[in-house]
Design a protein around this motif. Structure first.
Motif, PDB file in Angstrom:
ATOM      1  N   LEU A  55      48.135  78.922  11.865  1.00 30.23           N
ATOM      2  CA  LEU A  55      47.705  80.342  12.511  1.00 30.23           C
ATOM      3  C   LEU A  55      47.406  80.440  14.090  1.00 30.23           C
ATOM      4  O   LEU A  55      47.917  81.366  14.684  1.00 30.23           O
ATOM      5  CB  LEU A  55      46.328  80.892  11.741  1.00 30.23           C
ATOM      6  N   PHE A  56      47.280  79.085  14.623  1.00 25.90           N
ATOM      7  CA  PHE A  56      47.083  79.231  15.952  1.00 25.90           C
ATOM      8  C   PHE A  56      48.520  79.693  16.629  1.00 25.90           C
ATOM      9  O   PHE A  56      48.515  80.003  17.937  1.00 25.90           O
ATOM     10  CB  PHE A  56      46.310  77.915  16.560  1.00 25.90           C
ATOM     11  N   THR A  57      49.578  78.781  16.155  1.00 24.47           N
ATOM     12  CA  THR A  57      50.841  79.013  16.920  1.00 24.47           C
ATOM     13  C   THR A  57      51.104  80.792  16.933  1.00 24.47           C
ATOM     14  O   THR A  57      51.371  81.268  17.903  1.00 24.47           O
ATOM     15  CB  THR A  57      51.860  78.473  15.757  1.00 24.47           C
ATOM     16  N   LEU A  58      50.906  81.284  15.713  1.00 24.36           N
ATOM     17  CA  LEU A  58      51.324  82.672  15.674  1.00 24.36           C
ATOM     18  C   LEU A  58      50.138  83.708  16.603  1.00 24.36           C
ATOM     19  O   LEU A  58      50.545  84.658  17.098  1.00 24.36           O
ATOM     20  CB  LEU A  58      51.288  83.141  14.206  1.00 24.36           C
ATOM     21  N   LEU A  59      48.947  83.201  16.518  1.00 28.09           N
ATOM     22  CA  LEU A  59      48.171  84.096  17.346  1.00 28.09           C
ATOM     23  C   LEU A  59      48.328  83.599  18.968  1.00 28.09           C
ATOM     24  O   LEU A  59      48.024  84.696  19.479  1.00 28.09           O
ATOM     25  CB  LEU A  59      46.746  83.604  17.089  1.00 28.09           C
ATOM     26  N   ALA A  60      48.837  82.727  19.305  1.00 21.19           N
ATOM     27  CA  ALA A  60      49.026  82.522  20.718  1.00 21.19           C
ATOM     28  C   ALA A  60      50.290  83.390  20.952  1.00 21.19           C
ATOM     29  O   ALA A  60      50.248  84.047  22.016  1.00 21.19           O
ATOM     30  CB  ALA A  60      49.631  81.199  20.917  1.00 21.19           C
ATOM     31  N   HIS A  61      51.230  83.576  20.076  1.00 19.10           N
ATOM     32  CA  HIS A  61      52.317  84.506  20.293  1.00 19.10           C
ATOM     33  C   HIS A  61      51.865  86.092  20.359  1.00 19.10           C
ATOM     34  O   HIS A  61      52.115  86.654  21.352  1.00 19.10           O
ATOM     35  CB  HIS A  61      53.493  84.402  19.088  1.00 19.10           C
ATOM     36  N   ALA A  62      50.871  86.263  19.310  1.00 22.79           N
ATOM     37  CA  ALA A  62      50.354  87.634  19.347  1.00 22.79           C
ATOM     38  C   ALA A  62      49.696  87.786  20.500  1.00 22.79           C
ATOM     39  O   ALA A  62      49.516  88.989  21.134  1.00 22.79           O
ATOM     40  CB  ALA A  62      49.649  87.980  18.223  1.00 22.79           C
ATOM     41  N   ALA A  63      48.939  86.852  21.284  1.00 19.53           N
ATOM     42  CA  ALA A  63      48.150  86.939  22.618  1.00 19.53           C
ATOM     43  C   ALA A  63      48.951  87.504  23.489  1.00 19.53           C
ATOM     44  O   ALA A  63      48.551  88.376  24.490  1.00 19.53           O
ATOM     45  CB  ALA A  63      47.409  85.959  22.968  1.00 19.53           C
ATOM     46  N   ALA A  64      50.307  87.144  23.589  1.00 17.12           N
ATOM     47  CA  ALA A  64      51.159  87.451  24.616  1.00 17.12           C
ATOM     48  C   ALA A  64      51.711  88.812  24.521  1.00 17.12           C
ATOM     49  O   ALA A  64      52.075  89.623  25.287  1.00 17.12           O
ATOM     50  CB  ALA A  64      52.219  86.549  24.760  1.00 17.12           C
ATOM     51  N   ARG A  65      51.431  89.214  23.413  1.00 18.55           N
ATOM     52  CA  ARG A  65      52.013  90.737  23.096  1.00 18.55           C
ATOM     53  C   ARG A  65      51.077  91.839  22.900  1.00 18.55           C
ATOM     54  O   ARG A  65      51.309  93.061  22.467  1.00 18.55           O
ATOM     55  CB  ARG A  65      52.851  90.691  21.672  1.00 18.55           C
ATOM     56  N   THR A  66      49.680  91.403  23.120  1.00 20.82           N
ATOM     57  CA  THR A  66      48.647  92.348  23.254  1.00 20.82           C
ATOM     58  C   THR A  66      47.728  92.070  24.245  1.00 20.82           C
ATOM     59  O   THR A  66      47.679  91.067  25.080  1.00 20.82           O
ATOM     60  CB  THR A  66      47.934  92.097  21.867  1.00 20.82           C
ATOM     61  N   THR A  67      46.959  93.033  24.608  1.00 16.39           N
ATOM     62  CA  THR A  67      45.573  92.876  25.768  1.00 16.39           C
ATOM     63  C   THR A  67      44.387  92.904  25.445  1.00 16.39           C
ATOM     64  O   THR A  67      43.526  92.505  26.001  1.00 16.39           O
ATOM     65  CB  THR A  67      46.059  93.819  26.810  1.00 16.39           C
ATOM     66  N   ARG A  68      44.026  93.816  24.157  1.00 15.73           N
ATOM     67  CA  ARG A  68      42.793  94.017  24.187  1.00 15.73           C
ATOM     68  C   ARG A  68      42.115  93.630  22.590  1.00 15.73           C
ATOM     69  O   ARG A  68      40.894  93.109  22.518  1.00 15.73           O
ATOM     70  CB  ARG A  68      42.439  95.611  24.025  1.00 15.73           C
ATOM     71  N   ILE A  69      42.810  93.689  21.518  1.00 14.67           N
ATOM     72  CA  ILE A  69      42.481  93.469  20.311  1.00 14.67           C
ATOM     73  C   ILE A  69      42.087  91.989  19.994  1.00 14.67           C
ATOM     74  O   ILE A  69      42.701  91.225  20.487  1.00 14.67           O
ATOM     75  CB  ILE A  69      43.677  94.014  19.330  1.00 14.67           C
ATOM     76  N   ARG A  70      41.103  91.893  19.297  1.00 17.32           N
ATOM     77  CA  ARG A  70      40.732  90.555  18.980  1.00 17.32           C
ATOM     78  C   ARG A  70      41.644  89.875  17.905  1.00 17.32           C
ATOM     79  O   ARG A  70      42.085  90.441  17.065  1.00 17.32           O
ATOM     80  CB  ARG A  70      39.355  90.664  18.000  1.00 17.32           C
ATOM     81  N   LEU A  71      41.727  88.594  18.093  1.00 17.65           N
ATOM     82  CA  LEU A  71      42.779  87.963  17.240  1.00 17.65           C
ATOM     83  C   LEU A  71      41.832  86.919  16.388  1.00 17.65           C
ATOM     84  O   LEU A  71      41.374  85.807  16.978  1.00 17.65           O
ATOM     85  CB  LEU A  71      43.538  87.108  18.275  1.00 17.65           C
ATOM     86  N   GLY A  72      42.149  87.069  15.131  1.00 17.53           N
ATOM     87  CA  GLY A  72      41.314  86.145  14.192  1.00 17.53           C
ATOM     88  C   GLY A  72      42.093  85.480  13.174  1.00 17.53           C
ATOM     89  O   GLY A  72      43.259  85.977  12.685  1.00 17.53           O
ATOM     90  N   THR A  73      41.311  84.385  12.698  1.00 12.54           N
ATOM     91  CA  THR A  73      41.945  83.921  11.332  1.00 12.54           C
ATOM     92  C   THR A  73      41.451  84.167  10.272  1.00 12.54           C
ATOM     93  O   THR A  73      40.003  84.328  10.287  1.00 12.54           O
ATOM     94  CB  THR A  73      41.535  82.239  11.618  1.00 12.54           C
ATOM     95  N   GLY A  74      41.891  84.385   9.202  1.00 11.80           N
ATOM     96  CA  GLY A  74      41.287  84.734   7.832  1.00 11.80           C
ATOM     97  C   GLY A  74      41.901  84.163   6.698  1.00 11.80           C
ATOM     98  O   GLY A  74      42.617  84.845   5.915  1.00 11.80           O
ATOM     99  N   ILE A  75      42.110  82.732   6.425  1.00 15.50           N
ATOM    100  CA  ILE A  75      40.961  81.924   7.154  1.00 15.50           C
ATOM    101  C   ILE A  75      41.868  80.587   7.548  1.00 15.50           C
ATOM    102  O   ILE A  75      42.943  80.583   6.914  1.00 15.50           O
ATOM    103  CB  ILE A  75      39.740  81.345   6.246  1.00 15.50           C
ATOM    104  N   VAL A  76      41.334  79.630   8.397  1.00 15.87           N
ATOM    105  CA  VAL A  76      41.770  78.506   8.509  1.00 15.87           C
ATOM    106  C   VAL A  76      41.063  77.514   7.344  1.00 15.87           C
ATOM    107  O   VAL A  76      39.747  77.685   7.174  1.00 15.87           O
ATOM    108  CB  VAL A  76      41.424  77.643   9.869  1.00 15.87           C
ATOM    109  N   VAL A  77      42.005  76.762   6.547  1.00 15.07           N
ATOM    110  CA  VAL A  77      41.584  76.066   5.373  1.00 15.07           C
ATOM    111  C   VAL A  77      41.117  74.651   6.056  1.00 15.07           C
ATOM    112  O   VAL A  77      41.951  73.945   6.173  1.00 15.07           O
ATOM    113  CB  VAL A  77      42.575  76.015   4.448  1.00 15.07           C
TER     114      VAL A  77
END
Length: 351
Positions: A55-77
């Protein structure tokens, strides 16, 4: 009430892996545009049920494409990972996103995934609890050493980088069973309630969590998350018809089956600690549309959906994790319209 969107990244027949990622990344960008508070991504392994193993790989990518929204895992096993890596990768995403990470964690349940990693599912709870201690220790100590049953650092280590949020990113533990809810409420760790549990069960979980947390001396105003399948249509009749259409188009046995069931392969029975969940997965998840309508899904016209969300809020939840159709093969533009209608017709009632 806060609102987040859930993304399973299920790969439907005919989709490439890139198709799946592009589809959901567009929806994540739209969620920010529409004013949703956050997004959460699901981790799965070895099949098309969900195609995000890290999930962290994809969230890092999403972080670069967004500015405000919270980025969460649901869930890390957690039992499927080295917790030192989890602490490092989560901290990195928190820094890159400007402090927007929410960490949802759980012990997992799919026997198929645990077998693929060569891990005994019966050890999941013990592994989870130890891994959580490692993550928290690394996040909150300048130097940390751990020598446990499953994990060890070998020497004192200093986490690099450290999370941007202080003392660390918010943590939510996946929980609905009374035993699990009580265990983490005593520690003041907020829960993320299961979308496959009925309204009554999640309401009971929230009540149990808040009462137990208060008795243990924790603040009773924690941000509890409840996940639901969500769909709002202009009329109740349209929502009922669309629900029937969605269910007819998807084979639920692709999700609820022996691979998903928390079964110990040595005994063929529920693995230790998973008795609460056994029947749900072995029965194929087959429940009637009426049952889903009354007891599982947030669904209907705007007035009905607002009433259901109000009940969840009054039960003690402050964040609704909306699954707008992770198992519905909706074209991208139709899914965007579903989200836009919800944002326009429902969310303003809670702002």
């Amino acid at each position: 009430m806060k609102f987040s969107t859930f993304h399973l990244f299920h790969r439907f027949d005919g989709q490439s892996f890139k198709d799946v990622y592009d589809y959901h990344l567009e929806l994540i960008e739209l969620a920010e545009e529409l004013g949703f508070d956050g997004v959460r991504l699901a981790e799965h392994h070895f099949r098309d049920y969900g195609v995000v193993p890290n999930l962290f790989t994809l969230l890092a990518h999403a972080a670069a494409r967004t500015t405000r929204i919270r980025l969460g895992t649901g869930i890390v096993v957690l039992p499927l990972h080295n917790p030192i890596h989890v602490a490092e990768e989560a901290a990195l995403v928190d820094v890159l996103s400007g402090g927007r990470l929410d960490l949802g964690i759980g012990r997992g349940y799919q026997s198929f995934e645990f077998e693929g990693f060569g891990i005994d599912l019966a050890e999941a709870r013990d592994r989870f609890n130890e891994a959580l201690e490692v993550v928290l220790g690394l996040w909150t100590s300048s130097e940390f050493r751990h020598e446990g049953k499953f994990y060890k650092t070998g020497a004192e280590v200093t986490l690099t980088p450290r999370p941007l949020q202080s003392p660390h990113p918010p943590i939510h533990v996946a929980a609905v069973s009374p035993e699990t809810v009580t265990m983490y409420a005593e520690r003041g760790l907020p829960i993320l309630a299961d979308p496959a549990a009925t309204f009554r069960k999640v309401a009971n979980a929230a009540e149990r969590w808040r009462e137990t947390a208060r008795q243990a001396g924790h603040a009773g105003d924690a941000d509890l998350v409840v996940a639901r399948s969500v769909y709002v249509a202009p009329t109740v009749e349209r929502a009922r018809a669309d629900q029937a259409r969605f269910e007819a188009a998807f084979d639920r046995s692709r999700i609820f089956n022996e691979k998903s069931a928390p079964i110990d392969p040595k005994t063929g029975k529920a693995a230790q600690g998973f008795e609460y969940y056994q029947d749900r997965y072995l029965k194929g998840g087959e429940v009637s549309n009426d049952f889903r309508w009354e007891q599982l899904e947030v669904i209907g016209d705007p007035a009905r959906v607002i009433e259901q969300i109000t009940l969840l809020r009054d039960a003690g939840f402050s964040n609704l994790l909306c699954d707008f159709g992770s198992t519905r093969p909706l074209p991208l533009e139709e899914m965007k319209q579903v989200m836009r209608f919800f944002a326009a017709e429902v969310m303003p009632a809670f702002r």
